[in-house]
Design a protein around this motif. Sequence first.
Motif, PDB file in Angstrom:
ATOM      1  N   ALA B  63      -5.283 -46.670 -29.728  1.00 20.18           N
ATOM      2  CA  ALA B  63      -6.191 -45.555 -30.013  1.00 20.18           C
ATOM      3  C   ALA B  63      -5.509 -44.571 -30.951  1.00 20.18           C
ATOM      4  O   ALA B  63      -4.292 -44.608 -31.140  1.00 20.18           O
ATOM      5  N   GLY B  83      -9.767 -37.310 -27.822  1.00 14.89           N
ATOM      6  CA  GLY B  83      -9.362 -38.717 -27.871  1.00 14.89           C
ATOM      7  C   GLY B  83      -8.973 -39.229 -26.496  1.00 14.89           C
ATOM      8  O   GLY B  83      -9.357 -40.325 -26.094  1.00 14.89           O
ATOM      9  N   HIS B  86     -11.960 -39.770 -24.348  1.00 17.29           N
ATOM     10  CA  HIS B  86     -12.682 -40.988 -24.730  1.00 17.29           C
ATOM     11  C   HIS B  86     -11.989 -42.260 -24.253  1.00 17.29           C
ATOM     12  O   HIS B  86     -12.642 -43.177 -23.767  1.00 17.29           O
ATOM     13  N   VAL B  87     -10.672 -42.298 -24.381  1.00 18.34           N
ATOM     14  CA  VAL B  87     -10.014 -43.541 -23.949  1.00 18.34           C
ATOM     15  C   VAL B  87     -10.009 -43.668 -22.422  1.00 18.34           C
ATOM     16  O   VAL B  87     -10.106 -44.778 -21.897  1.00 18.34           O
ATOM     17  N   GLU B  89     -12.384 -42.687 -20.541  1.00 17.20           N
ATOM     18  CA  GLU B  89     -13.747 -43.097 -20.223  1.00 17.20           C
ATOM     19  C   GLU B  89     -13.974 -44.575 -20.564  1.00 17.20           C
ATOM     20  O   GLU B  89     -14.507 -45.327 -19.767  1.00 17.20           O
ATOM     21  N   SER B  90     -13.572 -44.985 -21.763  1.00 13.48           N
ATOM     22  CA  SER B  90     -13.957 -46.331 -22.182  1.00 13.48           C
ATOM     23  C   SER B  90     -12.936 -47.399 -21.788  1.00 13.48           C
ATOM     24  O   SER B  90     -13.312 -48.513 -21.492  1.00 13.48           O
ATOM     25  N   TYR B  91     -11.648 -47.073 -21.768  1.00 13.06           N
ATOM     26  CA  TYR B  91     -10.652 -48.107 -21.434  1.00 13.06           C
ATOM     27  C   TYR B  91     -10.189 -48.069 -19.988  1.00 13.06           C
ATOM     28  O   TYR B  91      -9.604 -49.014 -19.499  1.00 13.06           O
ATOM     29  N   ARG B  92     -10.395 -46.954 -19.320  1.00 20.98           N
ATOM     30  CA  ARG B  92      -9.935 -46.784 -17.923  1.00 20.98           C
ATOM     31  C   ARG B  92      -8.491 -47.249 -17.742  1.00 20.98           C
ATOM     32  O   ARG B  92      -8.189 -48.121 -16.909  1.00 20.98           O
TER      33      ARG B  92
END
Lengths: 514, 455
Positions: B63, B83, B86-87, B89-92
Motif C-alpha cells: 500500500a 491510507g 483503508h488498508v 478496512e480492505s485488507y484486515r
Amino acid sequence: MREAIDILDARRRQVHTKGAQPFQLDCEKHSVAGSVSQRACVFCGSRVVLYPITDALHLVHGPIGCAAYTWDIRGAQSSGSQLHRMSFSTDLREKDVIYGGEKKCETALIELIGRYRPKAAFVYATCIVGLIGDDLEAVCRRVTAQTGVETIPVHSEGFAGSKKDGYTAACAALDRLVGSSESPPPDGPSINILGDFNIAGETWVIRDYYERMGVNVISTITGDGRVDDIRRAHHAQLNVVQCSGSMKGLARLMKQKYDIPFVHVSYFGLEDVSKALYDVAETFNDPAMMQRTKRLVRDEISAVMPRLRRYRDALQGKKAAVYTGGAFKAFSLVRSLRTLGVQTVIAGSQTGNPQDYQQLESLCDDGTVLLDDTNPLELAKFIDQTGADLLIGGVKERPIAYKLGVAFCDHNHERKRCLAGYEGMVNFANEVYSSVCSPVWSLSPRKQHASSVKRSIAPGPLVTADAGLPLNAKVPQCPTAATAPSPGSDSQACGVCQLKAHCSGLAAQETETA
Amino acid sequence: MMTDQGSSFVATRNACKMCTPLGACLAFSGVEGCLPFLHGSQGCSTYIRRYLISHFREPMDIASSNFDEQSAIFGGQNNLSIGLRHVLESYRPKAVGIATTCLSETIGDDVSMFLNEFRSEQAGNTDLSIPPLIHASTPSYHGSHFDGYTEAVAAIVDTLAEGGKRQDDLVNILPFIVSPADLRHLREIVHDFRLTPILTPDYSDRLDGPPWQQYQRIPDGGTPIDMIRRCGTAAASIQLGDTPTGRTAAGILAAKFDVPAMVLPMPIGVRASDQMFGVLEKVSGRPTPQHHTAERGRLVDSYIDAHKYIFGKRAIVFGDEDFVVSTVGFLAEIGIQTVLCGSGGQSGTLKASINRIEMGPSEPPRVIEGVDFEDLTEAAADVHADLMIGHSKGYKLARQLGIPLVRIGLPVHDRFGASRMLHVGYRGTQQLFDRIVNTLLEQRQDISEMGYTYL
C-alpha cells in the motif's frame, strides 16, 4: 464459503457495471491512499515516453531506486544506438539532500556526456529533487553551454500528479527538440509516428506499412527514436498519434506551433490497424495512395485471417478481463478479443478520462464491469464474479490471475512479443490461445472446485502451426538488416464481420482453409 | 592485495543495488498477516511491487499513502491516516509495516507521532481494531535495499518482542535476504536440533505458495506475531550475515532482553555451514543429527569427485555483501579463485570480511565496495574470469565477457525458480556446487570439438 471483498467507499464511484444503472464513472482522480493502486508516478510517465529515444542520455536525478527499477525494463528496441538501455543515476546520498544535488548532477552530466557522446541528454527530476529545490533548468543550461550537447530537464517529480502528468512533462521536454533542425523538408507526403514505443520491434512493423503506402516517416517518437529525427519532426504534414494519453500533448503543441494536424490511431487488432492506415491515406487525399493502402490491407488480412480463424474456433465463448494503462488500448483489446470470439467482461484503465470510459461502455456488452484506477482486491473480486478465463494487463496484474487459475496475457511495455499490426494480431491470438487453452489450469484449485467450468483443450495441429514461445514467433526485423517482407498471397480476405467497415468491396468472400 | 572503493565516476551507471524501502517491504512480507505500506508517493510502491513480482512471481500488495503536492508541502499525516484506515478496512491485516520513502523522510514527517495519534483517534472506534503498526525509517538516500531490510527486521523485533522467562528450546533465527527455499531449510535444520525457531522474517510460504481457491487478501505464511513477541525470551539469537551497518534485530534483543547474539556469516560452503551447525549444537546441547552429517559427507565427496574440473577457475562474485563474503569463502574451499568481487552495498566491512577468509592456494581477490556494473565492467576487463556468480543484473557483463553467470541471491528475474534456489547449509551448498560445476562442464563441452561425453 467465499468471503466477500468490499469496494472501499472512497472508490465506489470508480466502479460501474454496464446496464445496472445509468452510466456514470468517476475518473481522473488522485489514487485513494491505501488502495494499492496499480498506477505509477509522474516520473514513471516521463520515463516511459522518453526511454526509447535511443541516442540520448537519460540521467535520473534522485536516489537509486527510481533508476534501478527502470533499468532496461522495457522491450523498446533500437536499430542503432543502445545508449537508452543504460541506467544512469545521481544516486543521491544524505549529504546531497542536505546541501543540494545541483553540483553532483552537473558533474555527473559532464562526465557522462564526455564518456558516452549522446546526441542530447534528458535529466529526470524525482520526488526528492522537487523537494530540495535543485534548479535543473540552470544546471542544464550550464551543461549545454559547456558540452554543446543539448541537455533538457524533465520535470517529473513523482508526487506532482499522476503518470499522465509525466507524459505532459515528457512532451514538454520533446517540444524543446522539435523544430531545432535546419535541414530541408523531404519531398512527398510525410508523417511522424507518435506514441509507439517499438516494443518488440512494433514501430518497424508500422513504419513498413506507411512506407509501402508511399508515406515518408520523418521521425518515430519515441520508439526507435533519434534526436536528429525529432529535431526535424516539424517538417511532417501529419502527426499520427497512438497511445493518445502520452503523446497527444506533443501533437497539440506541434499543431499550435507548426500547424501540423494529427490523427488518433491504434495499431492493435485488425480493425484498428486497418482504420489507422485508411485514416492516414484519407488525409493525404491521393487516390494512388489509397489504392496502395487498400491492397496492403487486403494482402495482410488475407495472410492472417485463416490463421486467426483457427484460434477463434478454439477460443469462442471465453471471457476476458482487460486492465490497461491507457484507455485507448482497452478499446483495441475489446475489439481484438471479439475478433477471436472472446467476450470482455471486465474493462478498465489506470488513466482513462470521461470520454474514454463512455466509449468503452458503448463498446462493451451489458454486464461488463468498468473500473478506473482499480486494485488487486477489486480485480480479483470481479474476476471471480464474472468467471473470466483471461486477464490482460501488466506484470503487476499477472500474479492475481495466476493465483486464481486464470490465464494472463502481458500487454504493457515489458512484453517481449510484437502485438501490433496484422502479424501482431496473430501473435496476440497465439498468446491468448496458448495461455487460455493450456492444460495447467485444470489442476488449479479454483478450477477443480468449479466443476461447471467447461474445458476445451484444442488438439495438436494448432499448436504446431503458430504455437511456441516468443522465440519462435515471427520477430520484426531491425530495418537496417531487413529485407522487404513478402506480401500475402492473392487469396481472398476478410472473414470477420467486424472488419466489413474497412474491408468491404475488397474481397468479402470467406476463405476456407485446410 | 588490491582493494579499492570503485571508480571515480560521480553518476551511478547500472546499479548493483536497489533502494532501502524495497528491502523493508520484503522484510514486512515475512510477518504473518502483515501488509507493507510505503509512506510516500505512489510510484515507489508500484515499482517495488513490480520488481519483487518478477523475482518471486507471487502477489505483492504494497500500500501507499499516495502523496500529492499538498502532502509534500503540508506533511503526510492526513494521507497516512486515510491510507491506514483503508488498508485496515480492505485488507484486515494482522500488522502493518510502514516504511518511509525519501519523500516523507525529507519533509520530516514524524511517523511515530502520526501513528500514536492515529491509535488514539481510533481508540473509540469499535469497527476498527488496530493491529500492531511497525515503523521502519528507510530514506532511500541512506543505504541500499539491504539496509532497508535490516532496519525493518530490527523495527519488527523492536516493536513486538517482549521479555519474560527464558525458554531453553527457543532460538531466534535472523537471516538476511535469502530465498524461500533457504528459509524453509533453515526452519527444518533448527527443528532437527529439537529447538523451536523464531525465524524472522519468514516469507517462505507467502512468496512461494500454491494457487488459491479464492483470493487471499494477504497470503498465508510469515512469522506469527505471537512468536515474534516471544523473541525476548529465546535462549539465543543467531544472525546469519555479518555486514549490517545499522541496528540489528539481534542487537536489539541483546540490549533489551539479554538474549545472547551469535553473529555468523551466511552459511554457504562447508566451513560456514559448520559454524552454524556448531552454534546450534551448542545452543541445543545436542549433536548434529545424522542426516545432516551425512549430507555434509556427500557434499565433501562431491567436492572431491569434481575438483579436477574446477580447480583454478577464476570467478567474479557480486551482490549483497553477505552473499559475496560467503560465496568467496565457499569458492576458496573448492579451489575456485575469486579474482574480483564487488557489492553495491557500502558497509565498509566487505574488504575486512574477505580478508578473514582462508584463501588456500588462491590469491585474494580485488574488492570493490559501492560498486555499479560499469565499475565492475571496467575492473573485469583484464582479470580473465571463467565465470560470474551473482544476481540477474550481471547478465549484460557476463554476455560481454562471454562467460557464464550462475545466478544467486536477489533479483533473479530472467530465470525460473528464484524462490526454489537453495543456497544455505550443506544442502544449499550442494545445489550451488552442482550448478557451478555443471555450468563449467557445459561450457567445456560446448567448445570442445569432440565434446566431453564421459568424465
